[in-house]
Motif scaffolding. Structure first.
Motif, PDB file in Angstrom:
ATOM      1  N   PRO A 167     -11.353  -2.649  -4.366  1.00  0.00           N
ATOM      2  CA  PRO A 167     -10.266  -2.562  -5.401  1.00  0.00           C
ATOM      3  C   PRO A 167     -10.589  -1.005  -6.168  1.00  0.00           C
ATOM      4  N   GLN A 168     -11.167  -0.369  -5.542  1.00  0.00           N
ATOM      5  CA  GLN A 168     -11.383   1.168  -5.834  1.00  0.00           C
ATOM      6  C   GLN A 168     -10.326   1.917  -5.330  1.00  0.00           C
ATOM      7  N   SER A 169     -10.084   1.683  -4.062  1.00  0.00           N
ATOM      8  CA  SER A 169      -9.261   2.610  -3.355  1.00  0.00           C
ATOM      9  C   SER A 169      -7.916   2.904  -3.845  1.00  0.00           C
ATOM     10  N   LEU A 170      -7.546   3.726  -3.616  1.00  0.00           N
ATOM     11  CA  LEU A 170      -6.126   4.627  -4.257  1.00  0.00           C
ATOM     12  C   LEU A 170      -4.863   3.928  -4.401  1.00  0.00           C
ATOM     13  N   ALA A 171      -4.896   3.018  -3.068  1.00  0.00           N
ATOM     14  CA  ALA A 171      -3.534   2.027  -3.215  1.00  0.00           C
ATOM     15  C   ALA A 171      -4.011   0.912  -4.417  1.00  0.00           C
ATOM     16  N   ASN A 172      -5.095   0.054  -3.467  1.00  0.00           N
ATOM     17  CA  ASN A 172      -5.224  -1.008  -5.016  1.00  0.00           C
ATOM     18  C   ASN A 172      -5.273  -0.510  -6.318  1.00  0.00           C
ATOM     19  N   ARG A 173      -5.809   0.770  -6.969  1.00  0.00           N
ATOM     20  CA  ARG A 173      -6.063   1.487  -8.393  1.00  0.00           C
ATOM     21  C   ARG A 173      -4.252   1.569  -9.255  1.00  0.00           C
ATOM     22  N   ALA A 174      -3.596   2.113  -7.987  1.00  0.00           N
ATOM     23  CA  ALA A 174      -1.872   2.612  -8.136  1.00  0.00           C
ATOM     24  C   ALA A 174      -1.314   1.498  -8.700  1.00  0.00           C
ATOM     25  N   VAL A 196      -1.982  -8.114  -2.210  1.00  0.00           N
ATOM     26  CA  VAL A 196      -1.643  -8.069  -0.523  1.00  0.00           C
ATOM     27  C   VAL A 196      -1.951  -7.656   0.085  1.00  0.00           C
ATOM     28  N   ILE A 197      -1.352  -9.216   1.177  1.00  0.00           N
ATOM     29  CA  ILE A 197      -2.042  -9.797   2.641  1.00  0.00           C
ATOM     30  C   ILE A 197      -1.395  -9.325   3.495  1.00  0.00           C
ATOM     31  N   ARG A 198      -1.904  -9.786   4.670  1.00  0.00           N
ATOM     32  CA  ARG A 198      -1.772  -9.628   5.959  1.00  0.00           C
ATOM     33  C   ARG A 198      -0.953 -10.869   6.422  1.00  0.00           C
ATOM     34  N   SER A 199       0.580 -10.825   6.167  1.00  0.00           N
ATOM     35  CA  SER A 199       1.078 -11.980   7.156  1.00  0.00           C
ATOM     36  C   SER A 199       2.416 -11.578   7.385  1.00  0.00           C
ATOM     37  N   ASP A 200       2.753 -12.719   8.638  1.00  0.00           N
ATOM     38  CA  ASP A 200       3.551 -12.044   9.447  1.00  0.00           C
ATOM     39  C   ASP A 200       5.589 -12.881   8.416  1.00  0.00           C
ATOM     40  N   ILE A 201       4.711 -13.144   7.911  1.00  0.00           N
ATOM     41  CA  ILE A 201       6.489 -13.870   6.807  1.00  0.00           C
ATOM     42  C   ILE A 201       6.784 -13.316   5.590  1.00  0.00           C
ATOM     43  N   PRO A 202       7.895 -12.185   5.499  1.00  0.00           N
ATOM     44  CA  PRO A 202       8.342 -11.545   4.388  1.00  0.00           C
ATOM     45  C   PRO A 202       8.260 -12.449   3.117  1.00  0.00           C
ATOM     46  N   ASN A 203       7.178 -12.587   2.483  1.00  0.00           N
ATOM     47  CA  ASN A 203       7.383 -12.879   0.933  1.00  0.00           C
ATOM     48  C   ASN A 203       6.806 -12.458   0.281  1.00  0.00           C
ATOM     49  N   ALA A 204       6.757 -12.561  -1.630  1.00  0.00           N
ATOM     50  CA  ALA A 204       5.916 -12.634  -2.749  1.00  0.00           C
ATOM     51  C   ALA A 204       6.693 -12.793  -2.995  1.00  0.00           C
ATOM     52  N   LEU A 218       6.883  -8.155   4.350  1.00  0.00           N
ATOM     53  CA  LEU A 218       7.701  -7.047   3.394  1.00  0.00           C
ATOM     54  C   LEU A 218       7.691  -6.554   2.756  1.00  0.00           C
ATOM     55  N   LEU A 219       5.778  -5.945   3.129  1.00  0.00           N
ATOM     56  CA  LEU A 219       5.645  -4.335   2.775  1.00  0.00           C
ATOM     57  C   LEU A 219       6.771  -2.776   3.994  1.00  0.00           C
ATOM     58  N   ASP A 220       6.450  -3.722   5.033  1.00  0.00           N
ATOM     59  CA  ASP A 220       6.534  -2.975   6.055  1.00  0.00           C
ATOM     60  C   ASP A 220       8.129  -2.909   5.910  1.00  0.00           C
ATOM     61  N   ARG A 221       9.312  -3.862   5.277  1.00  0.00           N
ATOM     62  CA  ARG A 221      10.227  -3.466   5.399  1.00  0.00           C
ATOM     63  C   ARG A 221      10.939  -3.062   4.116  1.00  0.00           C
ATOM     64  N   THR A 222       9.930  -2.307   2.927  1.00  0.00           N
ATOM     65  CA  THR A 222       9.964  -1.777   1.684  1.00  0.00           C
ATOM     66  C   THR A 222       9.357  -0.062   1.721  1.00  0.00           C
ATOM     67  N   GLU A 360       0.225   7.698  -3.043  1.00  0.00           N
ATOM     68  CA  GLU A 360      -0.158   6.924  -3.785  1.00  0.00           C
ATOM     69  C   GLU A 360       0.445   5.618  -2.972  1.00  0.00           C
ATOM     70  N   TRP A 361       2.419   5.870  -2.602  1.00  0.00           N
ATOM     71  CA  TRP A 361       3.133   5.600  -2.289  1.00  0.00           C
ATOM     72  C   TRP A 361       2.716   5.671  -0.749  1.00  0.00           C
ATOM     73  N   GLN A 362       1.958   6.353  -0.327  1.00  0.00           N
ATOM     74  CA  GLN A 362       2.035   6.566   1.542  1.00  0.00           C
ATOM     75  C   GLN A 362       0.257   5.868   1.292  1.00  0.00           C
ATOM     76  N   ALA A 363      -0.512   5.451  -0.109  1.00  0.00           N
ATOM     77  CA  ALA A 363      -2.216   4.815   0.453  1.00  0.00           C
ATOM     78  C   ALA A 363      -0.922   2.842   0.525  1.00  0.00           C
ATOM     79  N   ILE A 364      -0.655   2.492  -0.381  1.00  0.00           N
ATOM     80  CA  ILE A 364       0.003   1.730  -0.641  1.00  0.00           C
ATOM     81  C   ILE A 364       0.978   1.085   0.753  1.00  0.00           C
ATOM     82  N   LYS A 365       1.635   1.943   1.762  1.00  0.00           N
ATOM     83  CA  LYS A 365       2.479   1.656   2.697  1.00  0.00           C
ATOM     84  C   LYS A 365       1.118   1.545   4.226  1.00  0.00           C
TER      85      LYS A 365
END
Length: 400
Positions: A167-174, A196-204, A218-222, A360-365
């Motif tokens: 929870p303290q990672s840059l991505a999760n904090r952002a 953010v869940i690892r899954s082959d299903i493109p969903n949120a 879905l994150l990969d396509r974002t 932050e966006w790079q960390a999230i991606k």
């Protein structure tokens, strides 16, 4: 003696006999049923006779004084009318029977129409009113239960793999900071938690009580922070408006209506479906519009481009497989009207206040690019507030 050729069922055996009917004089008394040798086969009192629905041109009679399956059949339009003329009481009862049948059909049609109106108008209204009376703690508990069932269904029992459990990672904090900013001032009783869940299903999607998920496919396509922010704001709109609970209540109310029609009011058929309802149920178009409007309002308050959501949906809608999987498109396609609404507040200029910094966006991606995270099947189902749940989810309290 003049009579009428007929077929006779005694209601006891499967035998069908050819007989001759001799009606009483003046239509009073009993109708004689004679065998082929003119021997008396039976006598049916006229006052016990009633008509039984059958094909056109045939008169089928039953008797309240005989077994339920006993029948007399006279065929031929002329013969049927001649017998009815000799037994006018039967004709009156036949008319009354038809009226009763039409009355029953009319009542059934009216009842069906009432159920349809109740489903289309009453159920959503009932659901929305009931949701406002449900305590937030109860909805959070329900959401945790539903989360377990959805996790098991979508992961085939393996459990969700959280891309970044820290929870303290840059991505999760952002992400937590963004969720806190979006929810601030809305009056929602929930602290949104985004995983953010690892899954082959493109969903949120979002669940009752504040839990939301963003899948790695879905994150990969974002492709931009604004697209990511738009989807998150949309899902948080479902949380704020309590659409998840509203959907469950609607499912229950629909089950009650079906139970009323089928005579099953025990609730057993309803209780078994609540856990899986959100797996198969998509939000209504009105709920999606509300979530879109919420995302637009969040974009105005925070300064990111609202058209980012439209850009992502537009790109994904070109892929049939992905558009079918993505809940945002399943019941609410990206029509010109919807895209225009999403772009309405977009000035076309640069984002004044980015939802996420470039770092932050790079960390999230890259959240799901690291080694596979731990499964969350144990902690995700625990009651809100437990240490293990807080470790795998992203509570707002960790936001800077």
């Amino acid at each position: 003696m003049q009579g009428f050729e007929a077929r006779f069922h005694d209601g006891v055996t499967a035998r069908v006999e050819p007989v001759r009917l001799v009606p009483p004089l003046g239509g009073q008394g009993a109708i004689e049923i004679l065998a082929s040798d003119d021997a008396s086969r039976d006598r049916w009192p006229v006052e016990t006779l009633y008509t039984v629905p059958t094909r056109k041109g045939t008169l089928r009679l039953g008797s309240t004084a005989r077994p339920a399956g006993a029948r007399l059949e006279v065929t031929g339009k002329a013969e049927v009318q001649r017998l009815l003329d000799l037994l006018p009481g039967i004709g009156h009862r036949r008319t009354a029977d038809r009226r009763r049948q039409l009355g029953v059909i009319g009542l059934a049609t009216a009842a069906l129409g009432s159920l349809i109106i109740a489903y289309v108008v009453g159920v959503p209204l009932l659901a929305r009113n009931i949701v406002g009376l449900v305590p937030a703690a109860w909805e959070e508990s329900l959401g945790a239960t539903v989360a377990v069932q959805i996790e098991q269904a979508l992961s085939q029992g393996a459990g969700f793999a959280v891309c970044d459990p820290d929870p303290q990672s840059l991505a999760n904090r952002a992400i937590a900071r963004f969720a806190h900013s979006v929810a601030a001032g809305t009056g929602t009783p929930f602290s949104p938690r985004i995983s953010v869940i690892r899954s082959d299903i493109p969903n949120a999607f979002a669940l009752p009580g504040g839990q939301a998920y963003y899948f790695s496919a879905l994150l990969d396509r974002t492709s931009s922070a604004d697209e990511f922010a738009g989807v998150l704001a949309h899902e948080l709109g479902h949380v704020v408006y309590r659409h998840g609970l509203e959907g469950l209540v609607s499912t229950s109310a629909t089950g009650l209506l079906i139970g009323f029609v089928l005579g099953d009011l025990t609730g057993l058929s309803i209780a078994g479906g609540l856990g899986s309802a959100l797996i198969d149920t998509r939000f209504s178009r009105e709920a999606e519009r509300e979530a879109d409007r919420f995302a637009l309002d969040a974009a105005r308050r925070l300064g990111f481009r609202p058209a980012g959501l439209a850009d992502l949906l537009d790109r994904i809608s070109e892929d049939d497989r992905m558009s079918r999987a993505l809940a945002l498109l399943s019941t609410h396609p990206l029509s010109e009207e919807r895209r225009a609404a999403l772009e309405d507040m977009d000035s076309g200029g640069e984002t004044l206040s980015p939802a996420f910094t470039p770092i932050e966006w790079q960390a999230i991606k890259s959240m799901c690019a690291e080694a596979e995270g731990p499964r969350s099947s144990v902690s995700i189902g625990e009651r809100p507030g437990s240490q293990s749940r807080q470790r795998d989810l992203v509570p707002l309290e960790t936001a800077p």
